[in-house]
Design an enzyme around this catalytic site. Structure first.
Site, PDB file in Angstrom:
ATOM      1  N   SER A 242     -15.046  -8.966 -47.388  1.00 22.17           N
ATOM      2  CA  SER A 242     -14.495  -9.711 -46.332  1.00 22.17           C
ATOM      3  C   SER A 242     -13.533 -10.804 -46.487  1.00 22.17           C
ATOM      4  O   SER A 242     -13.588 -11.483 -47.911  1.00 22.17           O
ATOM      5  CB  SER A 242     -15.508 -10.263 -45.442  1.00 22.17           C
ATOM      6  OG  SER A 242     -15.054 -10.676 -44.129  1.00 22.17           O
ATOM      7  N   GLN A 264     -16.673 -16.440 -43.270  1.00 23.15           N
ATOM      8  CA  GLN A 264     -16.652 -15.451 -44.273  1.00 23.15           C
ATOM      9  C   GLN A 264     -17.110 -15.549 -45.605  1.00 23.15           C
ATOM     10  O   GLN A 264     -17.855 -14.573 -46.000  1.00 23.15           O
ATOM     11  CB  GLN A 264     -15.110 -15.388 -44.286  1.00 23.15           C
ATOM     12  CG  GLN A 264     -14.261 -15.008 -43.001  1.00 23.15           C
ATOM     13  CD  GLN A 264     -14.985 -13.598 -42.394  1.00 23.15           C
ATOM     14  OE1 GLN A 264     -15.041 -12.507 -42.808  1.00 23.15           O
ATOM     15  NE2 GLN A 264     -15.626 -13.978 -41.089  1.00 23.15           N
ATOM     16  N   HIS A 267     -20.609 -13.949 -46.208  1.00 26.27           N
ATOM     17  CA  HIS A 267     -21.139 -12.633 -46.153  1.00 26.27           C
ATOM     18  C   HIS A 267     -21.376 -12.018 -47.279  1.00 26.27           C
ATOM     19  O   HIS A 267     -22.169 -11.137 -47.350  1.00 26.27           O
ATOM     20  CB  HIS A 267     -19.596 -11.884 -45.470  1.00 26.27           C
ATOM     21  CG  HIS A 267     -19.263 -11.482 -44.220  1.00 26.27           C
ATOM     22  ND1 HIS A 267     -20.241 -10.689 -43.607  1.00 26.27           N
ATOM     23  CD2 HIS A 267     -18.377 -12.023 -43.440  1.00 26.27           C
ATOM     24  CE1 HIS A 267     -19.768 -10.573 -42.204  1.00 26.27           C
ATOM     25  NE2 HIS A 267     -18.736 -11.398 -42.018  1.00 26.27           N
ATOM     26  N   GLU A 332      -7.415  -9.948 -43.922  1.00 24.20           N
ATOM     27  CA  GLU A 332      -8.213  -9.028 -43.039  1.00 24.20           C
ATOM     28  C   GLU A 332      -8.176  -9.760 -41.693  1.00 24.20           C
ATOM     29  O   GLU A 332      -7.998  -9.541 -40.690  1.00 24.20           O
ATOM     30  CB  GLU A 332      -9.448  -8.788 -43.569  1.00 24.20           C
ATOM     31  CG  GLU A 332     -10.333  -8.146 -42.483  1.00 24.20           C
ATOM     32  CD  GLU A 332     -11.920  -8.252 -43.025  1.00 24.20           C
ATOM     33  OE1 GLU A 332     -12.601  -7.543 -42.495  1.00 24.20           O
ATOM     34  OE2 GLU A 332     -12.162  -8.948 -44.011  1.00 24.20           O
ATOM     35  N   HIS A 333      -8.601 -11.167 -41.776  1.00 30.27           N
ATOM     36  CA  HIS A 333      -8.502 -12.024 -40.608  1.00 30.27           C
ATOM     37  C   HIS A 333      -7.657 -13.191 -40.841  1.00 30.27           C
ATOM     38  O   HIS A 333      -7.645 -13.847 -41.936  1.00 30.27           O
ATOM     39  CB  HIS A 333      -9.980 -12.683 -40.513  1.00 30.27           C
ATOM     40  CG  HIS A 333     -11.209 -11.857 -40.430  1.00 30.27           C
ATOM     41  ND1 HIS A 333     -12.102 -11.436 -41.447  1.00 30.27           N
ATOM     42  CD2 HIS A 333     -11.452 -10.821 -39.358  1.00 30.27           C
ATOM     43  CE1 HIS A 333     -12.780 -10.600 -41.122  1.00 30.27           C
ATOM     44  NE2 HIS A 333     -12.647  -9.983 -39.732  1.00 30.27           N
ATOM     45  N   ASP A 366     -15.162 -10.805 -34.064  1.00 29.61           N
ATOM     46  CA  ASP A 366     -16.190 -10.027 -34.806  1.00 29.61           C
ATOM     47  C   ASP A 366     -17.240  -9.324 -33.759  1.00 29.61           C
ATOM     48  O   ASP A 366     -17.660  -8.249 -34.083  1.00 29.61           O
ATOM     49  CB  ASP A 366     -17.084 -11.189 -35.668  1.00 29.61           C
ATOM     50  CG  ASP A 366     -16.677 -10.581 -37.142  1.00 29.61           C
ATOM     51  OD1 ASP A 366     -15.957  -9.789 -37.558  1.00 29.61           O
ATOM     52  OD2 ASP A 366     -17.456 -11.199 -38.017  1.00 29.61           O
ATOM     53  N   GLU A 420      15.961  26.834 -50.324  1.00 26.86           N
ATOM     54  CA  GLU A 420      14.819  26.633 -51.151  1.00 26.86           C
ATOM     55  C   GLU A 420      14.312  27.736 -51.639  1.00 26.86           C
ATOM     56  O   GLU A 420      13.215  27.681 -52.189  1.00 26.86           O
ATOM     57  CB  GLU A 420      13.967  25.830 -50.233  1.00 26.86           C
ATOM     58  CG  GLU A 420      14.153  24.784 -49.551  1.00 26.86           C
ATOM     59  CD  GLU A 420      13.199  24.015 -48.551  1.00 26.86           C
ATOM     60  OE1 GLU A 420      12.201  24.680 -48.350  1.00 26.86           O
ATOM     61  OE2 GLU A 420      13.250  22.842 -48.045  1.00 26.86           O
ATOM     62  N   HIS A 425      10.751  33.312 -45.594  1.00 25.34           N
ATOM     63  CA  HIS A 425      10.975  32.359 -44.543  1.00 25.34           C
ATOM     64  C   HIS A 425      12.434  32.591 -43.699  1.00 25.34           C
ATOM     65  O   HIS A 425      12.440  32.665 -42.426  1.00 25.34           O
ATOM     66  CB  HIS A 425      11.358  30.982 -44.951  1.00 25.34           C
ATOM     67  CG  HIS A 425       9.917  30.378 -45.201  1.00 25.34           C
ATOM     68  ND1 HIS A 425       9.218  30.684 -46.264  1.00 25.34           N
ATOM     69  CD2 HIS A 425       9.438  29.168 -44.548  1.00 25.34           C
ATOM     70  CE1 HIS A 425       8.172  29.744 -46.290  1.00 25.34           C
ATOM     71  NE2 HIS A 425       8.109  29.114 -45.548  1.00 25.34           N
TER      72      HIS A 425
END
Length: 435
Positions: A242, A264, A267, A332-333, A366, A420, A425
């Site tokens: 985190s 944080q 964590h 992240e935050h 959160d 190609e 095709h």
């Protein structure tokens, strides 16, 4: 000093801080070998492997008939917790569901004058698996993880949602996990954890049918299992430790900033907490506040280690450089602890979630506000997004072409195919408009 200090003069100085944060990537080499063996074992022996591994690591008396949690047990969890706590979980669930309802996409198709009809069909996957960590032997239940993973799947319309969580030493799940499952309407819940739970969701066993997508946080073994199974199953993301980054001006409260950094840091020893400001006096005050607040924090050892190795107080010459640094980190935050956060939000390019102003700390998102807390880490916000309803859906292109369209454009399509060197095709188109 609880964490390192940096002085940044401009974009050319971002390298040292970015390098520091990049070292948090957990070494997965040893874990990968162990997880590969676990995956192979579960694929070969199914329930027998799940029971044996659960006995070894979680609950000594575990048996195959303990895997499935009955609906009666799930509903009993609702009555086993205080009514006030249940009401909070219900309100948080309502907020999360409401936010994710706005993410739903509709199928669409558009006809054209030339006879074609092009569109996109949006459908949910058939089955999703949600991993919910037990947390410190099942005594710190990750209620929010269950809500954040199950509810978007429900909003997406996934018909079968499976929750797995490791049992406690006595073979039970924490009643708060059961209560959260009851609030969400979960009916398929299993007492199984770690990499073998992910393997069961991917391969299927006699007791647990396989799923299409697996989401949810976990330790290095859970994360490694998800990484190794990409291709067999879809996953939400490969999440790292985190992290939080804060851009603060002179109006910010240093005690609040320290508290947010610690939110944080507690964590994980590898979590990162960074505070950036053009006010060195404020950074001095944050440093002092971190020392004071660490003293009586229950997870003091974890938070102190995190700050010492991956925390940072960063002085910048001005807020524009500070904002550039935030984008370089791609956190992240991201908390905008400034007098006018709306003046900065348009400059945010890379962040998992943005928290606006002095009264919106990260835990608001959160747990309760509604947006998903499963967010990209380790700089991946440069190209990744939060877990959402889209995680549980797939998009199928719809193409309808009338005879006139093929007659008008078939030669061009055939030419592209032959460029190609794909003759079949070309012939597939030509046989429809050539006599």
């Amino acid at each position: 000093m609880p964490c390192p200090r940096f002085t940044v003069t401009g974009p050319g100085d971002f390298g040292p801080l970015r390098s520091l944060l990049a070292t948090r990537e957990e070494a997965a080499g040893d874990a990968a070998q162990k997880v590969e063996r676990i995956l192979a074992d579960v694929a070969a022996r199914g329930d027998a492997a799940l029971v044996e591994l659960t006995r070894d690591f979680d609950c000594k008396g575990f048996a195959a008939d303990c895997l499935r949690v009955t609906e009666a047990d799930i509903q009993a969890g609702r009555g086993a917790i205080p009514a006030a706590d249940l009401a909070i979980i219900e309100e948080a669930a309502a907020n999360i569901r409401s936010f994710h309802e706005r993410q739903k996409e509709q199928s669409w198709w558009v006809p054209s004058a030339d006879g074609t009809m092009l569109g996109q069909i949006v459908t949910p996957v058939d089955a999703a698996g949600c991993y919910v960590p037990g947390g410190r032997g099942g005594e710190t239940p990750l209620i929010s993880s269950l809500l954040m993973n199950v509810l978007p799947a429900q909003v997406a319309g996934v018909p079968r949602i499976v929750v797995v969580s490791p049992p406690r030493a006595d073979g039970t799940l924490n009643p708060y996990i059961l209560a959260a499952a009851a609030v969400c309407g979960v009916t398929e819940l299993y007492r199984v954890g770690s990499a073998w739970a992910i393997a069961a969701l991917a391969y299927g066993t006699a007791s647990i049918a396989p799923v299409d997508v697996v989401v949810g946080p976990g330790n290095i073994y859970v994360t490694t299992a998800k990484r190794l199974l990409i291709g067999r199953i879809g996953i939400d993301m490969i999440a790292g430790p985190s992290e939080i980054a804060i851009l603060a001006d002179t109006t910010a409260n240093p005690d609040w900033l320290a508290a947010d950094m610690l939110s944080q840091a507690e964590h994980d020893p590898m979590a990162a907490a960074v505070c950036v400001s053009d006010d060195t006096t404020l950074l001095d005050a944050v440093c002092a506040a971190l020392t004071r607040q660490l003293a009586d924090l229950p997870r003091n050892d974890i938070a102190a280690t995190s700050l010492r190795h991956y925390g940072a107080l960063v002085a910048v010459p001005d807020m524009a450089v500070g904002m550039d640094l935030i984008n370089a980190i791609a956190p992240e935050h991201f908390e905008l602890c400034v007098a006018d956060p709306w003046a900065f939000v348009g400059k945010v390019r890379h962040a998992g979630a943005v928290f606006m102003g002095h009264h919106c700390p990260e835990p608001v998102g959160d747990y309760f506000a509604g947006p998903n807390h499963v967010l990209p880490t380790m700089g991946t916000a440069r190209f990744s997004s939060a877990l959402s309803v889209a995680t549980f859906t797939k998009k199928t292109s719809l193409i309808a072409a009338a005879p006139g369209y093929v007659a008008a454009h078939g030669a061009k399509i055939a030419r592209l195919a032959r460029l190609e060197n794909l003759e079949a095709h070309a012939r597939s188109v030509e046989c429809r408009f050539k006599a």
